[in-house]
Structures are given as structure tokens and as C-alpha cells.
Design a protein around this motif. Structure first.
Motif, PDB file in Angstrom:
ATOM      1  N   GLU A 219     -55.946  17.183  45.430  1.00  0.00           N
ATOM      2  CA  GLU A 219     -57.394  17.298  45.626  1.00  0.00           C
ATOM      3  C   GLU A 219     -57.783  16.865  47.035  1.00  0.00           C
ATOM      4  OE1 GLU A 219     -61.205  16.643  42.772  1.00  0.00           O
ATOM      5  OE2 GLU A 219     -59.869  14.919  42.999  1.00  0.00           O
ATOM      6  N   LEU A 220     -57.153  15.794  47.521  1.00  0.00           N
ATOM      7  CA  LEU A 220     -57.418  15.329  48.886  1.00  0.00           C
ATOM      8  C   LEU A 220     -56.977  16.373  49.907  1.00  0.00           C
ATOM      9  CD1 LEU A 220     -58.250  13.138  50.910  1.00  0.00           C
ATOM     10  CD2 LEU A 220     -55.946  12.170  50.681  1.00  0.00           C
ATOM     11  N   LEU A 221     -55.802  16.965  49.700  1.00  0.00           N
ATOM     12  CA  LEU A 221     -55.315  18.001  50.608  1.00  0.00           C
ATOM     13  C   LEU A 221     -56.246  19.209  50.611  1.00  0.00           C
ATOM     14  CD1 LEU A 221     -51.476  17.905  49.813  1.00  0.00           C
ATOM     15  CD2 LEU A 221     -52.573  17.194  51.955  1.00  0.00           C
ATOM     16  N   TYR A 222     -56.733  19.583  49.427  1.00  0.00           N
ATOM     17  CA  TYR A 222     -57.646  20.723  49.336  1.00  0.00           C
ATOM     18  C   TYR A 222     -58.944  20.434  50.085  1.00  0.00           C
ATOM     19  CZ  TYR A 222     -60.788  24.245  47.565  1.00  0.00           C
ATOM     20  OH  TYR A 222     -61.704  25.270  47.493  1.00  0.00           O
ATOM     21  N   LYS A 223     -59.518  19.260  49.869  1.00  0.00           N
ATOM     22  CA  LYS A 223     -60.783  18.916  50.529  1.00  0.00           C
ATOM     23  C   LYS A 223     -60.593  18.854  52.050  1.00  0.00           C
ATOM     24  CE  LYS A 223     -62.834  16.389  46.648  1.00  0.00           C
ATOM     25  NZ  LYS A 223     -63.264  15.059  46.134  1.00  0.00           N
ATOM     26  N   THR A 224     -59.454  18.327  52.490  1.00  0.00           N
ATOM     27  CA  THR A 224     -59.167  18.262  53.919  1.00  0.00           C
ATOM     28  C   THR A 224     -59.050  19.662  54.507  1.00  0.00           C
ATOM     29  OG1 THR A 224     -57.994  16.153  53.648  1.00  0.00           O
ATOM     30  CG2 THR A 224     -57.558  17.385  55.659  1.00  0.00           C
ATOM     31  N   ARG A 225     -58.402  20.563  53.776  1.00  0.00           N
ATOM     32  CA  ARG A 225     -58.283  21.953  54.219  1.00  0.00           C
ATOM     33  C   ARG A 225     -59.651  22.598  54.342  1.00  0.00           C
ATOM     34  NH1 ARG A 225     -55.563  26.239  50.229  1.00  0.00           N
ATOM     35  NH2 ARG A 225     -53.584  25.262  50.809  1.00  0.00           N
ATOM     36  N   GLN A 226     -60.510  22.386  53.341  1.00  0.00           N
ATOM     37  CA  GLN A 226     -61.847  22.992  53.376  1.00  0.00           C
ATOM     38  C   GLN A 226     -62.689  22.442  54.523  1.00  0.00           C
ATOM     39  OE1 GLN A 226     -60.649  25.474  51.282  1.00  0.00           O
ATOM     40  NE2 GLN A 226     -62.877  25.676  51.162  1.00  0.00           N
ATOM     41  N   GLU A 227     -62.569  21.144  54.754  1.00  0.00           N
ATOM     42  CA  GLU A 227     -63.321  20.530  55.875  1.00  0.00           C
ATOM     43  C   GLU A 227     -62.867  21.130  57.198  1.00  0.00           C
ATOM     44  OE1 GLU A 227     -62.658  16.378  55.493  1.00  0.00           O
ATOM     45  OE2 GLU A 227     -63.908  16.155  53.693  1.00  0.00           O
ATOM     46  N   SER A 228     -61.567  21.379  57.330  1.00  0.00           N
ATOM     47  CA  SER A 228     -61.036  21.964  58.554  1.00  0.00           C
ATOM     48  C   SER A 228     -61.532  23.392  58.740  1.00  0.00           C
ATOM     49  CB  SER A 228     -59.497  21.961  58.516  1.00  0.00           C
ATOM     50  OG  SER A 228     -58.961  22.577  59.652  1.00  0.00           O
ATOM     51  N   LEU A 229     -61.611  24.148  57.633  1.00  0.00           N
ATOM     52  CA  LEU A 229     -62.087  25.530  57.709  1.00  0.00           C
ATOM     53  C   LEU A 229     -63.577  25.591  58.062  1.00  0.00           C
ATOM     54  CD1 LEU A 229     -60.306  27.093  54.596  1.00  0.00           C
ATOM     55  CD2 LEU A 229     -59.765  27.517  57.007  1.00  0.00           C
ATOM     56  N   ASN A 230     -64.316  24.587  57.605  1.00  0.00           N
ATOM     57  CA  ASN A 230     -65.771  24.590  57.803  1.00  0.00           C
ATOM     58  C   ASN A 230     -66.212  23.924  59.103  1.00  0.00           C
ATOM     59  OD1 ASN A 230     -66.131  25.854  55.307  1.00  0.00           O
ATOM     60  ND2 ASN A 230     -66.240  23.899  54.206  1.00  0.00           N
ATOM     61  N   SER A 231     -65.267  23.308  59.807  1.00  0.00           N
ATOM     62  CA  SER A 231     -65.627  22.592  61.029  1.00  0.00           C
ATOM     63  C   SER A 231     -65.725  23.514  62.239  1.00  0.00           C
ATOM     64  CB  SER A 231     -64.603  21.503  61.299  1.00  0.00           C
ATOM     65  OG  SER A 231     -63.321  22.053  61.522  1.00  0.00           O
TER      66      SER A 231
END
Length: 231
Positions: A219-231
Motif C-alpha cells: 500500500e505504501l509503494l502504491y501511494k508513493t507511485r501515485q504521488e510520483s505520477l501526480n507530482s
């Protein structure tokens, strides 16, 4: 026989039991705001090579939710005799392929929420273009010092201290993806055929949820990936 040499039909299976021992209700537990199984189903639906996505389950929760959120997904009700946690996955798949016709079958798990559509498509394309292989399975590269239960080195010489990045790699079956034919499954009672193709998937994408710590890390890896995509 393949229905169309350029565009084989491919059915994708996501098997899910209602109950799970180590992470209670993990298949439909909320993961980053949605039921866990949504992520892999969405990834499969976004693969243009996949003809039909199928969920095999005994879970009333998943059946109801899938009917509402994934009307194009075929739901296969798992029969009573295949619902035990001790039932081999290959027996479950034999029941599934008997209900869905396709040139090739792909199987993955709801517990692989980080697996991307692009990676699945890449695996399919590689397999279809590799006629010398009869099946494919996902692997994760390991370059670390491994020992057996008796303390004997498996993949290195303890007297020569190589850097781990210089060790010859070994590969772990990561359960993220399997591609096979009905013939292979029926003959071998196994998803992996006589001449399998190993398909390497990066560790950060291949994370499989078996225990509570896996759920939290994924879940942490997924959220980190999404934050990177949205930044």
C-alpha cells in the motif's frame, strides 16, 4: 488450434477465496481506498490483448461488488469441493478453463496490486512471439547469498566474497503472472509447461501480499507511485 494467428484469444483468471488465514478478508479489504482486487482487475481490463477477464470466487462480497463495478467481467462461482485453502491452484484452474474457451490463459492474483497493465501486455507479447516456449511465469531476480537448510551455500562460494551485485542471479517464482494453454494444464496438471519462459518483473512491482506486513508495504509503494505520477 489458435482462432486467429495474429490475435489469439486470451482469457485472464483472478482466483479469490472469500476467507484467508493470514490477512483476513484481504481480497476485498480496502487498499488505498478501494477493495484490493480492483487493482489487478483494472490492470487486466486495460490490456488490449486480453479477450475476457474472469473472477473465480466463492465470496458473496466479491460477487456482488464485481457485478456493480465490473459488469464486463465474467464471474465463475467456485464449487464447494474446491474452496478449501488446501486445494491446489491447478485444480481450481482446471475447473476454470473447462468453462471458458480461449487460445491462451493468463492467471494472476488480487494480491499483486502493483502489477501494471503495460507489464502484463509485455509478457503476453513476448510469449506469443516465442514459439519455442509452451508457457510463461513471472520471476523476480535475486542477487544475494543463499544457503540451504543445512547451511550449505547455494549460489556462491563462501571463500570468495563477491559483491552481491556480482553474484550470478537466481530467480524466484513470484506468482504475479502465468500464461499457459489448456493442453499444458491438462497434461501436466500445472500452469508451468515443459518449456517455460521466465519473465522478469521488478521487485517493486512484483510485491505479493501474503502477510499483514506485505499489505502495508504494498500500500505504501502504491501511494508513493501515485504521488510520483501526480507530482
Amino acid at each position: 488450434m489458435m482462432s486467429n494467428l495474429s490475435q489469439p484469444t486470451i482469457a485472464a483468471f483472478v482466483p479469490m477465496r472469500h476467507s484467508s488465514e493470514r490477512v483476513i478478508g484481504k481480497n476485498y479489504r480496502l487498499f488505498a481506498g478501494k477493495p484490493l482486487y480492483h487493482y489487478i482487475v483494472e490492470s487486466l481490463l486495460n490490456c488490449p490483448q486480453i479477450t475476457q477477464v474472469c473472477i473465480d470466487t466463492d465470496s458473496p462480497n466479491i460477487i456482488e461488488d464485481a457485478q456493480q463495478n465490473f459488469p464486463n467481467v465474467k464471474v465463475l462461482l467456485r464449487p464447494e469441493h474446491l474452496r478449501s485453502g488446501m486445494t491446489p491452484m491447478n485444480d481450481v484452474l482446471l475447473n476454470s478453463v473447462s468453462q471458458v474457451e480461449a487460445d491462451y490463459y493468463l492467471q494472476t492474483h488480487s494480491t499483486n496490486p502493483l502489477l501494471k497493465s503495460a507489464t502484463i501486455s509485455q509478457a503476453i507479447d513476448l510469449f506469443v512471439k516465442s514459439p519455442d516456449y509452451d508457457s510463461l511465469f513471472g520471476v523476480t531476480r535475486l542477487q544475494t547469498r543463499l544457503y540451504d537448510s543445512e547451511g550449505k551455500a547455494i549460489n556462491h562460494d563462501p571463500n570468495i566474497l563477491l559483491r552481491t551485485q556480482d553474484l550470478p542471479p537466481v530467480y524466484e517464482e513470484n506468482s504475479n503472472i502465468y500464461i499457459f494453454t489448456k493442453t499444458i494444464l491438462e497434461e501436466r496438471k500445472n500452469r508451468i509447461g515443459y518449456q517455460p519462459l521466465m519473465f522478469e518483473i521488478g521487485r517493486d512491482e512484483a510485491w505479493d501480499i501474503d502477510e499483514e506486513v506485505d499489505f502495508r508495504i504494498a500500500e505504501l509503494l502504491y501511494k508513493t507511485r501515485q504521488e510520483s505520477l501526480n507530482s
